[in-house]
Write a protein that holds these residues in place. Structure first.
Motif, PDB file in Angstrom:
ATOM      1  N   PHE A   1       0.895  -1.161   0.000  1.00  0.00           N
ATOM      2  CA  PHE A   1       0.000   0.000   0.000  1.00  0.00           C
ATOM      3  C   PHE A   1       0.929   1.206   0.000  1.00  0.00           C
ATOM      4  O   PHE A   1       1.511   1.534   1.042  1.00  0.00           O
ATOM      5  CB  PHE A   1      -0.906   0.019   1.230  1.00  0.00           C
ATOM      6  CG  PHE A   1      -2.031  -0.984   1.190  1.00  0.00           C
ATOM      7  CD1 PHE A   1      -3.011  -0.929   0.199  1.00  0.00           C
ATOM      8  CD2 PHE A   1      -2.119  -1.975   2.146  1.00  0.00           C
ATOM      9  CE1 PHE A   1      -4.053  -1.849   0.169  1.00  0.00           C
ATOM     10  CE2 PHE A   1      -3.166  -2.897   2.122  1.00  0.00           C
ATOM     11  CZ  PHE A   1      -4.122  -2.833   1.127  1.00  0.00           C
TER      12      PHE A   1
ATOM     13  N   VAL B   1       2.976  -4.637   2.659  1.00  0.00           N
ATOM     14  CA  VAL B   1       2.065  -5.321   3.603  1.00  0.00           C
ATOM     15  C   VAL B   1       2.095  -6.837   3.515  1.00  0.00           C
ATOM     16  O   VAL B   1       1.789  -7.513   4.494  1.00  0.00           O
ATOM     17  CB  VAL B   1       0.591  -4.880   3.459  1.00  0.00           C
ATOM     18  CG1 VAL B   1       0.344  -3.605   4.203  1.00  0.00           C
ATOM     19  CG2 VAL B   1       0.155  -4.792   2.037  1.00  0.00           C
TER      20      VAL B   1
ATOM     21  N   SER C   1      -1.631  -6.354  15.324  1.00  0.00           N
ATOM     22  CA  SER C   1      -2.419  -5.472  14.481  1.00  0.00           C
ATOM     23  C   SER C   1      -1.512  -4.830  13.427  1.00  0.00           C
ATOM     24  O   SER C   1      -0.402  -4.417  13.733  1.00  0.00           O
ATOM     25  CB  SER C   1      -3.055  -4.409  15.375  1.00  0.00           C
ATOM     26  OG  SER C   1      -3.779  -3.518  14.589  1.00  0.00           O
ATOM     27  N   GLY C   2      -1.996  -4.795  12.196  1.00  0.00           N
ATOM     28  CA  GLY C   2      -1.210  -4.178  11.127  1.00  0.00           C
ATOM     29  C   GLY C   2      -0.222  -5.124  10.466  1.00  0.00           C
ATOM     30  O   GLY C   2       0.524  -4.720   9.579  1.00  0.00           O
ATOM     31  N   SER C   3      -0.226  -6.393  10.851  1.00  0.00           N
ATOM     32  CA  SER C   3       0.769  -7.312  10.298  1.00  0.00           C
ATOM     33  C   SER C   3       0.374  -7.860   8.925  1.00  0.00           C
ATOM     34  O   SER C   3       1.170  -8.533   8.283  1.00  0.00           O
ATOM     35  CB  SER C   3       1.045  -8.461  11.274  1.00  0.00           C
ATOM     36  OG  SER C   3      -0.134  -9.137  11.627  1.00  0.00           O
TER      37      SER C   3
ATOM     38  N   LYS D   1      -2.809  -9.483   8.206  1.00  0.00           N
ATOM     39  CA  LYS D   1      -3.722 -10.634   8.266  1.00  0.00           C
ATOM     40  C   LYS D   1      -4.979 -10.395   7.421  1.00  0.00           C
ATOM     41  O   LYS D   1      -5.379 -11.258   6.642  1.00  0.00           O
ATOM     42  CB  LYS D   1      -4.129 -10.927   9.726  1.00  0.00           C
ATOM     43  CG  LYS D   1      -2.944 -11.082  10.670  1.00  0.00           C
ATOM     44  CD  LYS D   1      -3.392 -11.372  12.093  1.00  0.00           C
ATOM     45  CE  LYS D   1      -4.205 -10.253  12.753  1.00  0.00           C
ATOM     46  NZ  LYS D   1      -3.458  -8.995  12.962  1.00  0.00           N
TER      47      LYS D   1
ATOM     48  N   THR E   1      -5.374  -8.223   5.012  1.00  0.00           N
ATOM     49  CA  THR E   1      -4.974  -8.098   3.605  1.00  0.00           C
ATOM     50  C   THR E   1      -4.759  -9.473   2.999  1.00  0.00           C
ATOM     51  O   THR E   1      -5.185  -9.743   1.869  1.00  0.00           O
ATOM     52  CB  THR E   1      -3.703  -7.237   3.479  1.00  0.00           C
ATOM     53  OG1 THR E   1      -3.924  -6.000   4.154  1.00  0.00           O
ATOM     54  CG2 THR E   1      -3.360  -6.972   2.030  1.00  0.00           C
TER      55      THR E   1
ATOM     56  N   GLU F   1      -8.519  -7.635  -2.774  1.00  0.00           N
ATOM     57  CA  GLU F   1      -7.302  -6.861  -3.027  1.00  0.00           C
ATOM     58  C   GLU F   1      -6.515  -7.562  -4.130  1.00  0.00           C
ATOM     59  O   GLU F   1      -6.455  -8.791  -4.169  1.00  0.00           O
ATOM     60  CB  GLU F   1      -6.403  -6.820  -1.773  1.00  0.00           C
ATOM     61  CG  GLU F   1      -7.011  -6.161  -0.570  1.00  0.00           C
ATOM     62  CD  GLU F   1      -7.053  -4.638  -0.657  1.00  0.00           C
ATOM     63  OE1 GLU F   1      -6.587  -4.063  -1.665  1.00  0.00           O
ATOM     64  OE2 GLU F   1      -7.583  -4.048   0.295  1.00  0.00           O
TER      65      GLU F   1
HETATM   66  N1  LIG Z   1      -6.594   0.053   1.800  1.00  0.00           N
HETATM   67  C1  LIG Z   1      -5.475   0.349   2.459  1.00  0.00           C
HETATM   68  N2  LIG Z   1      -4.737   1.409   2.127  1.00  0.00           N
HETATM   69  C2  LIG Z   1      -3.585   1.729   2.752  1.00  0.00           C
HETATM   70  N3  LIG Z   1      -3.075   0.990   3.766  1.00  0.00           N
HETATM   71  C3  LIG Z   1      -3.766  -0.086   4.159  1.00  0.00           C
HETATM   72  C4  LIG Z   1      -5.001  -0.460   3.535  1.00  0.00           C
HETATM   73  N4  LIG Z   1      -5.451  -1.580   4.149  1.00  0.00           N
HETATM   74  C5  LIG Z   1      -4.549  -1.887   5.102  1.00  0.00           C
HETATM   75  N5  LIG Z   1      -3.538  -1.002   5.115  1.00  0.00           N
HETATM   76  C6  LIG Z   1      -2.362  -1.043   5.978  1.00  0.00           C
HETATM   77  O1  LIG Z   1      -1.716  -2.275   5.730  1.00  0.00           O
HETATM   78  C7  LIG Z   1      -1.208  -2.823   6.938  1.00  0.00           C
HETATM   79  C8  LIG Z   1      -1.793  -4.191   7.139  1.00  0.00           C
HETATM   80  O2  LIG Z   1      -3.173  -4.045   7.397  1.00  0.00           O
HETATM   81  P1  LIG Z   1      -4.105  -5.282   7.700  1.00  0.00           P
HETATM   82  O3  LIG Z   1      -3.959  -6.298   6.644  1.00  0.00           O
HETATM   83  O4  LIG Z   1      -5.456  -4.715   7.944  1.00  0.00           O
HETATM   84  O5  LIG Z   1      -3.465  -5.832   9.066  1.00  0.00           O
HETATM   85  P2  LIG Z   1      -4.102  -6.702  10.222  1.00  0.00           P
HETATM   86  O6  LIG Z   1      -5.363  -7.292   9.702  1.00  0.00           O
HETATM   87  O7  LIG Z   1      -3.049  -7.711  10.534  1.00  0.00           O
HETATM   88  O8  LIG Z   1      -4.325  -5.770  11.376  1.00  0.00           O
HETATM   89  C9  LIG Z   1      -1.559  -1.829   8.028  1.00  0.00           C
HETATM   90  O9  LIG Z   1      -0.444  -1.003   8.261  1.00  0.00           O
HETATM   91  C10 LIG Z   1      -2.697  -1.056   7.439  1.00  0.00           C
HETATM   92  O10 LIG Z   1      -2.758   0.232   7.976  1.00  0.00           O
END
Ligand SMILES: Nc1ncnc2c1ncn2[C@@H]1O[C@H](COP(=O)(O)OP(=O)(O)O)[C@@H](O)[C@H]1O
Ligand SMILES: [Mg+2]
Length: 297
Positions: free
Chosen positions: A66, A71, A91-93, A95, A97, A106
């Motif tokens: 992103f 990610v 959080s943010g790892s 999962k 995505t 995606e």
């Molecule tokens: N649509 C998006 N645009 C920009 N950044 C994103 C988007 N979706 C997720 N992120 C970022 O990607 C990273 C992984 O997010 P995510 O997959 O939601 O992690 P998790 O589910 O493990 O908490 C995070 O830093 C999040 O902020």
């Protein structure tokens, strides 16, 4: 088992569009699943048999950014038929995505993803079919607010799968019974508790006969007393042989139902192991640190 006194169906009586013959009794894959709780043996390829099923979801060298944020980093992951994989990590790892790439909510930049031997389609009808084959249950239940519970569960099969209305309703009613909300069929989502709504969301996914179900923190938005009722439905699905990828921090669920725990951190799969092994003997510093934080809560 059918609760024919349930009022919602009578109130909503519509002339059948399909001859009811054939619809009754053709419960499809749900039929065998319903019985699994009563001591029948696990389905083919089921975990703990020591023999994994065939590869159903295969990710190879998957990368996703992103913007500047990397990610998903070189994700290699194979989910076998009948396997239950719990994905855990800070959080943010990445999962969510990861889940979202598997049903192509995606896109990815490099690497490949296939479901049941076929690469993910780009668009169009093939993509709609894929979405039906890969069920997804989100933290926020995402039911159609202006449709009844029964309509929420029949809509997909009728619109996407081309099922007859009456057949779809029969099947929906069976699935609502299976998740324990059959008596709510005529209500609207807002009239149900969060736990009930999430069980409807699971029934709605099952109505499409998915090959694999993805759950992204399905109990995170629920009040504590409702978590168990949703996890119980998921455990019965797992026991019935459903292939499942579950993002959750519910250790009890992972221990009870998972074949494998995949630990993600910073977009990488850092380690994976059987649940007992992972929880008692995490190998990486990142997993130890993470488990230390969640287990001391
Ligand atoms: N649509 C998006 N645009 C920009 N950044 C994103 C988007 N979706 C997720 N992120 C970022 O990607 C990273 C992984 O997010 P995510 O997959 O939601 O992690 P998790 O589910 O493990 O908490 C995070 O830093 C999040 O902020
Ligand atoms: Mg997430």
């Amino acid at each position: 088992m059918t609760d024919s006194t349930e009022p919602a169906r009578d109130e909503r009586a519509e002339p059948p569009v399909e001859p009811p013959a054939g619809a009754a009794g053709s419960a499809g894959s749900a039929g065998s699943a319903t019985e699994a709780g009563s001591g029948s043996s696990p389905g083919p390829g089921r975990r703990r048999s020591g023999r994994p099923g065939r590869p159903l979801v295969v990710l190879e060298g998957v990368n996703k950014h992103f913007g500047d944020l990397h990610v998903l980093r070189d994700i290699d992951l194979v989910i076998h038929e009948g396997e239950v994989v719990v994905v855990i990590g800070p959080s943010g790892s990445g999962k969510s995505t990861l889940c979202r790439t598997i049903n192509r909510l995606e896109t990815i930049e490099s690497g490949s993803i296939s479901v049941d031997g076929k690469p993910l389609p780009e668009e169009g009808k093939a993509l709609a079919k894929l979405r039906a084959e890969v069920g997804m249950v989100f933290q926020s239940f995402n039911l159609f607010a202006h449709k009844t519970i029964l309509d929420n569960v029949t809509l997909g099969p009728v619109k996407v799968r081309g099922a007859g209305k009456e057949q779809a309703r029969t099947r929906a009613q069976e699935l609502l019974e299976r998740v324990g909300v059959a008596h709510q069929a005529g209500k609207y989502p807002a009239q149900l508790s969060g736990g009930q709504q999430q069980r409807v969301a699971i029934a709605r996914s099952l109505a499409m006969d998915p090959k694999v179900m993805l759950f992204d923190e399905p109990t995170s938005a629920l009040d504590p007393e409702m978590i168990t009722e949703v996890l119980d439905v998921m455990i019965s699905l797992a026991d019935a042989g459903m292939t499942m990828v579950v993002v959750t921090h519910e250790m009890g669920f992972a221990r009870r139902a998972a074949d494998r725990v995949v630990f993600m951190s910073d977009g990488e799969i850092v380690e994976q192991a059987a649940p007992e092994e992972f929880f008692t003997n995490p190998r990486s510093a990142r997993a130890k640190d993470f488990l230390g934080k969640i287990l001391t809560h």
